[in-house]
Design a protein around this motif. Sequence first.
Motif, PDB file in Angstrom:
ATOM      1  N   ALA A 229      43.284  18.791 -15.135  1.00 22.38           N
ATOM      2  CA  ALA A 229      43.962  19.875 -15.845  1.00 22.38           C
ATOM      3  C   ALA A 229      43.015  21.065 -15.855  1.00 22.38           C
ATOM      4  O   ALA A 229      41.802  20.897 -15.952  1.00 22.38           O
ATOM      5  CB  ALA A 229      44.328  19.464 -17.272  1.00 22.38           C
ATOM      6  N   ARG A 230      43.577  22.241 -15.735  1.00 19.84           N
ATOM      7  CA  ARG A 230      42.753  23.450 -15.724  1.00 19.84           C
ATOM      8  C   ARG A 230      43.183  24.387 -16.836  1.00 19.84           C
ATOM      9  O   ARG A 230      44.379  24.526 -17.124  1.00 19.84           O
ATOM     10  CB  ARG A 230      42.852  24.164 -14.375  1.00 19.84           C
ATOM     11  CG  ARG A 230      42.230  23.382 -13.227  1.00 19.84           C
ATOM     12  CD  ARG A 230      42.155  24.235 -11.986  1.00 19.84           C
ATOM     13  NE  ARG A 230      43.479  24.677 -11.564  1.00 19.84           N
ATOM     14  CZ  ARG A 230      43.703  25.769 -10.815  1.00 19.84           C
ATOM     15  NH1 ARG A 230      42.688  26.519 -10.451  1.00 19.84           N
ATOM     16  NH2 ARG A 230      44.911  26.085 -10.452  1.00 19.84           N
ATOM     17  N   ILE A 231      42.197  25.017 -17.443  1.00 15.09           N
ATOM     18  CA  ILE A 231      42.445  26.033 -18.465  1.00 15.09           C
ATOM     19  C   ILE A 231      41.772  27.314 -18.001  1.00 15.09           C
ATOM     20  O   ILE A 231      40.553  27.354 -17.795  1.00 15.09           O
ATOM     21  CB  ILE A 231      41.897  25.605 -19.842  1.00 15.09           C
ATOM     22  CG1 ILE A 231      42.520  24.274 -20.283  1.00 15.09           C
ATOM     23  CG2 ILE A 231      42.172  26.686 -20.881  1.00 15.09           C
ATOM     24  CD1 ILE A 231      42.002  23.778 -21.623  1.00 15.09           C
ATOM     25  N   ILE A 232      42.565  28.367 -17.832  1.00 11.30           N
ATOM     26  CA  ILE A 232      42.065  29.671 -17.400  1.00 11.30           C
ATOM     27  C   ILE A 232      41.983  30.577 -18.623  1.00 11.30           C
ATOM     28  O   ILE A 232      42.972  30.756 -19.341  1.00 11.30           O
ATOM     29  CB  ILE A 232      42.978  30.285 -16.329  1.00 11.30           C
ATOM     30  CG1 ILE A 232      43.145  29.312 -15.154  1.00 11.30           C
ATOM     31  CG2 ILE A 232      42.426  31.612 -15.850  1.00 11.30           C
ATOM     32  CD1 ILE A 232      44.146  29.786 -14.122  1.00 11.30           C
ATOM     33  N   VAL A 233      40.805  31.134 -18.861  1.00 18.82           N
ATOM     34  CA  VAL A 233      40.574  31.974 -20.035  1.00 18.82           C
ATOM     35  C   VAL A 233      40.217  33.378 -19.578  1.00 18.82           C
ATOM     36  O   VAL A 233      39.314  33.572 -18.755  1.00 18.82           O
ATOM     37  CB  VAL A 233      39.436  31.404 -20.912  1.00 18.82           C
ATOM     38  CG1 VAL A 233      39.336  32.184 -22.207  1.00 18.82           C
ATOM     39  CG2 VAL A 233      39.645  29.936 -21.183  1.00 18.82           C
ATOM     40  N   ASP A 234      40.929  34.354 -20.106  1.00 19.39           N
ATOM     41  CA  ASP A 234      40.595  35.745 -19.817  1.00 19.39           C
ATOM     42  C   ASP A 234      39.436  36.153 -20.723  1.00 19.39           C
ATOM     43  O   ASP A 234      39.586  36.240 -21.947  1.00 19.39           O
ATOM     44  CB  ASP A 234      41.811  36.639 -20.059  1.00 19.39           C
ATOM     45  CG  ASP A 234      41.553  38.084 -19.634  1.00 19.39           C
ATOM     46  OD1 ASP A 234      40.555  38.314 -18.923  1.00 19.39           O
ATOM     47  OD2 ASP A 234      42.344  38.969 -20.014  1.00 19.39           O
ATOM     48  N   VAL A 286      39.096  18.016 -17.412  1.00 17.19           N
ATOM     49  CA  VAL A 286      39.468  19.378 -17.768  1.00 17.19           C
ATOM     50  C   VAL A 286      38.456  20.350 -17.171  1.00 17.19           C
ATOM     51  O   VAL A 286      37.247  20.229 -17.408  1.00 17.19           O
ATOM     52  CB  VAL A 286      39.552  19.559 -19.294  1.00 17.19           C
ATOM     53  CG1 VAL A 286      40.019  20.970 -19.633  1.00 17.19           C
ATOM     54  CG2 VAL A 286      40.494  18.523 -19.902  1.00 17.19           C
ATOM     55  N   GLU A 287      38.953  21.322 -16.422  1.00 16.44           N
ATOM     56  CA  GLU A 287      38.102  22.354 -15.834  1.00 16.44           C
ATOM     57  C   GLU A 287      38.441  23.693 -16.477  1.00 16.44           C
ATOM     58  O   GLU A 287      39.613  24.072 -16.578  1.00 16.44           O
ATOM     59  CB  GLU A 287      38.304  22.432 -14.323  1.00 16.44           C
ATOM     60  CG  GLU A 287      37.399  23.457 -13.649  1.00 16.44           C
ATOM     61  CD  GLU A 287      37.625  23.529 -12.155  1.00 16.44           C
ATOM     62  OE1 GLU A 287      36.835  24.204 -11.480  1.00 16.44           O
ATOM     63  OE2 GLU A 287      38.595  22.913 -11.677  1.00 16.44           O
ATOM     64  N   ILE A 288      37.407  24.405 -16.913  1.00 20.55           N
ATOM     65  CA  ILE A 288      37.580  25.701 -17.559  1.00 20.55           C
ATOM     66  C   ILE A 288      37.215  26.793 -16.559  1.00 20.55           C
ATOM     67  O   ILE A 288      36.116  26.793 -16.005  1.00 20.55           O
ATOM     68  CB  ILE A 288      36.698  25.827 -18.816  1.00 20.55           C
ATOM     69  CG1 ILE A 288      36.831  24.580 -19.709  1.00 20.55           C
ATOM     70  CG2 ILE A 288      37.069  27.085 -19.596  1.00 20.55           C
ATOM     71  CD1 ILE A 288      38.218  24.326 -20.212  1.00 20.55           C
ATOM     72  N   LEU A 289      38.127  27.729 -16.340  1.00 17.76           N
ATOM     73  CA  LEU A 289      37.888  28.866 -15.454  1.00 17.76           C
ATOM     74  C   LEU A 289      37.876  30.142 -16.277  1.00 17.76           C
ATOM     75  O   LEU A 289      38.720  30.325 -17.161  1.00 17.76           O
ATOM     76  CB  LEU A 289      38.972  28.946 -14.372  1.00 17.76           C
ATOM     77  CG  LEU A 289      39.140  27.710 -13.479  1.00 17.76           C
ATOM     78  CD1 LEU A 289      40.279  27.938 -12.486  1.00 17.76           C
ATOM     79  CD2 LEU A 289      37.855  27.410 -12.745  1.00 17.76           C
ATOM     80  N   GLU A 290      36.933  31.027 -15.990  1.00 16.28           N
ATOM     81  CA  GLU A 290      36.799  32.296 -16.702  1.00 16.28           C
ATOM     82  C   GLU A 290      37.077  33.445 -15.743  1.00 16.28           C
ATOM     83  O   GLU A 290      36.668  33.409 -14.593  1.00 16.28           O
ATOM     84  CB  GLU A 290      35.395  32.435 -17.291  1.00 16.28           C
ATOM     85  CG  GLU A 290      34.974  31.263 -18.163  1.00 16.28           C
ATOM     86  CD  GLU A 290      33.484  31.289 -18.467  1.00 16.28           C
ATOM     87  OE1 GLU A 290      32.991  32.345 -18.903  1.00 16.28           O
ATOM     88  OE2 GLU A 290      32.820  30.258 -18.250  1.00 16.28           O
ATOM     89  N   THR A 291      37.755  34.482 -16.242  1.00 18.91           N
ATOM     90  CA  THR A 291      38.034  35.638 -15.394  1.00 18.91           C
ATOM     91  C   THR A 291      36.845  36.580 -15.328  1.00 18.91           C
ATOM     92  O   THR A 291      36.841  37.497 -14.500  1.00 18.91           O
ATOM     93  CB  THR A 291      39.257  36.399 -15.922  1.00 18.91           C
ATOM     94  OG1 THR A 291      38.995  36.847 -17.262  1.00 18.91           O
ATOM     95  CG2 THR A 291      40.486  35.509 -15.927  1.00 18.91           C
ATOM     96  N   GLY A 292      35.858  36.400 -16.176  1.00 20.97           N
ATOM     97  CA  GLY A 292      34.643  37.185 -16.133  1.00 20.97           C
ATOM     98  C   GLY A 292      33.470  36.334 -15.692  1.00 20.97           C
ATOM     99  O   GLY A 292      33.649  35.166 -15.316  1.00 20.97           O
ATOM    100  N   PRO A 293      32.256  36.885 -15.705  1.00 19.84           N
ATOM    101  CA  PRO A 293      31.077  36.093 -15.341  1.00 19.84           C
ATOM    102  C   PRO A 293      30.996  34.832 -16.188  1.00 19.84           C
ATOM    103  O   PRO A 293      31.270  34.841 -17.395  1.00 19.84           O
ATOM    104  CB  PRO A 293      29.906  37.047 -15.637  1.00 19.84           C
ATOM    105  CG  PRO A 293      30.507  38.415 -15.530  1.00 19.84           C
ATOM    106  CD  PRO A 293      31.913  38.293 -16.010  1.00 19.84           C
TER     107      PRO A 293
END
Length: 430
Positions: A229-234, A286-293
């Motif tokens: 499952a992936r969670i993308i955070v701005d 669970v993988e967390i992806l960030e839109t910033g650094p």
Amino acid sequence: MVLGNLAIVGGYVAGMPILLYAGCFALALPLMAVVLVRSRGSSLAVSRRFASPVVEAGTTSVVTLRVDNLARTSLRGMHWADRLPWRPWATASGWLPPLSARMGGLNRRSAAQLTYSLTPAARGVFEIGPLLLQSADPLALALGSWSVGSVTELTVTPRVVALSHSALLAQSGDGEARVLQRRSAGDDDDAMTREYRRGDAMRRVHWRASARHGSLMVRQEEQHSYPEARIIVDTRSNGYPDASHAESGRQPAGSVAAATRSPRFEWVVSMLASAAVQLKREGFLVEILETGPSQLAEASIVHRRASEEQEFLTRLATFGPVDTAPGWWGAPVASTSAGGPVVALVAHPEPETIAYLAQQALPGVLAVVFVVESSSSFGDFAHARGPARQSASDELRDAGWKVISVHSFDGISDAWELFVAESQAHRDDN
């Protein structure tokens, strides 16, 4: 001091030496009181211990203080308070009992143990202390206050809300039965067998399989993957128009917290922590992806182990919106075809962020985005630069996302129930 001055003047005028003596004595008393009070705190040692060095925001933690008198003279009782990095900036006043002189060896009467409880309301890494002492001389002519000891760091993680079980197991990865089997297994690898080859260790021989096949068979380890499952955070600061610089006038220099404070981002962080923990406990990687650094680094993947969950939550203590250079974009992870759910957490994403999210909503994949709407009557358009845009919710809905609109004052568990309903509908459709 007024009486002392009057007595000295009267003694000179009336020629009465006794008044001069009385005036000098009256003036000496407050000076001696000041010297006595100022010498109180220089001989104290303070150590501080938390019941847990990492606490969750909104929970109460017990703090234990040990105060030692290192002087060769006893110390009278006095009032104490511990400095806090948030309002009211200090604990309630307490009473430090008298401490006897500490001569050579250990003397229990020369030390005192103090306890109090604190409840941090916000996440961050805060410095607690130093200890504030206040004392007066026996005649109450002088009152002194000073700081004793050093500070101790306290890490406050975001609040993790207990969420209901989703309906994702039946359609995630390769099916519910396999998921449940992996969760119940004692190891990550399933034992399989193959024919014996020269050089294989005899301890790997599977005797039951060898008897069944009529030839030597050895165990072979085959790695199985977890349902993902992936969670993308701005995390780009431009995506949070309500962000404002945190109050720093009364903050200790060493306190570490997010550079900006945004109610909408705080809701995102709380949902991120709660959703990641819930999905992890359901059996997902669970993988967390960030839109910033990246701010989470190696903690961006949450495994089943409790230690990695705690490391992830600890990293979120200082997780905050980050400024990015114009046109900056990291290396977005390519869209996955594993079929696992994708959850996005945004407020007012930039066009680049929406374009990236549009690539993640693949056919057959449950893609749900939580959009934290503005609580202001002016909305986000008053803060936007350039031509007017379509609302973020409409843009993401057109891109194939299931949109759940919330506000920063909405409950995390209530919003998650809407996600559970979306997961049930997706399971029924598939």
